[in-house]
Scaffold this motif. Sequence first.
Motif, short mmCIF file in Angstrom:
data_model
loop_
_atom_site.label_atom_id
_atom_site.label_comp_id
_atom_site.label_asym_id
_atom_site.label_seq_id
_atom_site.Cartn_x
_atom_site.Cartn_y
_atom_site.Cartn_z
N ARG A 16 0.85 -1.20 0.00
CA ARG A 16 0.00 0.00 0.00
C ARG A 16 0.88 1.25 0.00
NH1 ARG A 16 -3.66 -1.52 4.92
NH2 ARG A 16 -3.33 -3.55 4.00
N GLU A 17 0.35 2.33 -0.54
CA GLU A 17 1.12 3.58 -0.63
C GLU A 17 1.21 4.23 0.76
OE1 GLU A 17 2.64 4.43 -3.28
OE2 GLU A 17 1.60 3.32 -4.87
N MET A 18 2.39 4.78 1.05
CA MET A 18 2.58 5.44 2.34
C MET A 18 1.56 6.56 2.55
SD MET A 18 5.95 7.47 3.70
CE MET A 18 7.15 6.20 3.31
N VAL A 19 1.30 7.33 1.49
CA VAL A 19 0.39 8.48 1.61
C VAL A 19 -1.05 8.03 1.88
CG1 VAL A 19 -0.17 8.75 -0.86
CG2 VAL A 19 -0.10 10.76 0.63
N ASP A 20 -1.42 6.81 1.43
CA ASP A 20 -2.77 6.30 1.72
C ASP A 20 -2.90 5.90 3.19
OD1 ASP A 20 -3.38 6.67 -0.92
OD2 ASP A 20 -3.05 4.57 -1.50
N VAL A 21 -1.81 5.40 3.75
CA VAL A 21 -1.83 4.96 5.15
C VAL A 21 -1.74 6.16 6.10
CG1 VAL A 21 -0.71 3.51 6.90
CG2 VAL A 21 -0.75 2.76 4.51
N PHE A 22 -0.85 7.10 5.76
CA PHE A 22 -0.59 8.24 6.66
C PHE A 22 -1.01 9.56 6.00
CE2 PHE A 22 2.59 4.94 7.76
CZ PHE A 22 2.22 4.73 9.08
N GLY A 23 -2.19 9.53 5.36
CA GLY A 23 -2.68 10.67 4.59
C GLY A 23 -2.95 11.91 5.41
N GLN A 24 -3.22 11.74 6.71
CA GLN A 24 -3.46 12.92 7.56
C GLN A 24 -2.15 13.49 8.09
OE1 GLN A 24 -6.38 11.10 10.31
NE2 GLN A 24 -7.74 12.78 9.71
N ALA A 25 -1.26 12.59 8.53
CA ALA A 25 -0.02 13.03 9.19
C ALA A 25 0.93 13.75 8.24
CB ALA A 25 0.68 11.83 9.81
N ILE A 26 1.16 13.18 7.06
CA ILE A 26 2.22 13.70 6.18
C ILE A 26 1.98 15.15 5.75
CG2 ILE A 26 3.42 13.37 3.96
CD1 ILE A 26 3.13 10.30 4.46
N PRO A 27 0.78 15.52 5.22
CA PRO A 27 0.59 16.92 4.82
C PRO A 27 0.75 17.90 6.00
CG PRO A 27 -1.17 15.54 3.96
CD PRO A 27 -0.39 14.69 4.90
#
Length: 379
Positions: A332-343
């Motif tokens: 799975r894509e990192m951004v899909d898993v941590f979509g809230q934290a990263i931005p």
Amino acid sequence: MTISSAYIHIPFCQQICHYCDFTKFFYNERLADEYLEALENEIHTYIPLEKAKVKTIFVGGGTPTAVNHSQLKRLLKMIDEHFDVASCEEYTFEANPGDLDEEKVRLLKEYGVDRISLGVQVFDDQMLEEIGRVHRVKDVYTNVDRLVQAGLTNVSIDLMYALPGQTVEHFEKTIDEAMQFDLPHYSSYSLQIEPKTIFYQRYKKGTLIKPPEEDEAEMYELLQRKLSRAGVDQYEISNFAKPGFESKHNLTYWNNEYYFGIGAGAHGYLPGKRTINIRPLPAYTKQAMADGKPILHEEPVGLKEQMEEEMFLGLRKTEGVSLSSFKHKYDREMVDVFGQAIPKLKERKLVQEEKGFLSLTPRGRILGNEVFQEFLLDE
């Protein structure tokens, strides 16, 4: 899944440092003999038949070199009998300056140890005494010279900063003296006041005062600047190396790979679980002799925990966490898993994305714990 590495814990010390909360006990010849027997029983449980092939072996403590010559030989022989040392990429022993006489150095070299991690901490005799260290500055020179003469040139030294009474100028002198050795690897850690230590008792009484936070930050930045100028690159929050001399064993941890944890109080990471061994020496020895399984606690590690740990551990590295490796490992894509934290972290300029890696910014390194907290997932 492959077990990449082995960590083996030897809990004996000639003196207990005031800041140390690792599993450690005053060296006693009889207890050390009993411990080595129990240790071998535990190793045999993990590796009953042919030698295990691992990328790295790390023997830590305590002080593994605090044992006597015959015990050191027994320990080295035991490791050699259970692990394929010849195919190992890195075999490290921790040591205290002053512990390494010519015979111990000869034994380490003879049994294939190729990296030494020396607990130097600070180049100041008075401060060494104040933090409970038994060695003196001259011992560092004697031992480094002895190691190099024996052909053990892959030497790392540990330094500490933010110690009681330490100023920025004082730490700068320690960095400068450490750099005179022109070693391939340096580690440096700020003092953490840990429970059940002498420093913790003093801190609670108000008799131990750490330098102010701004001085601590300045010491860290000074360390980064000076080592970088000397071509010793930072590759992890607390670790610096010349190219090609990064600690392969520590990279096992930061890359979230599996490793055996053997010995009193040792932590291990095996497929599906993390393990913690019994800490007290008599209890560890009794259980290891009984069934070779002196485990205090086993914690299951599911997909959620694996992905969280991938971020906590991987972001400690300067290069950060590879987006493609994350996808390969977890499908799975990192951004899909941590979509809230990263931005949110990008907006606060605590993380950055470059060349397919998510990494901490310089500010993010200072506020690392705040960043790591953001990668805790909901159930």
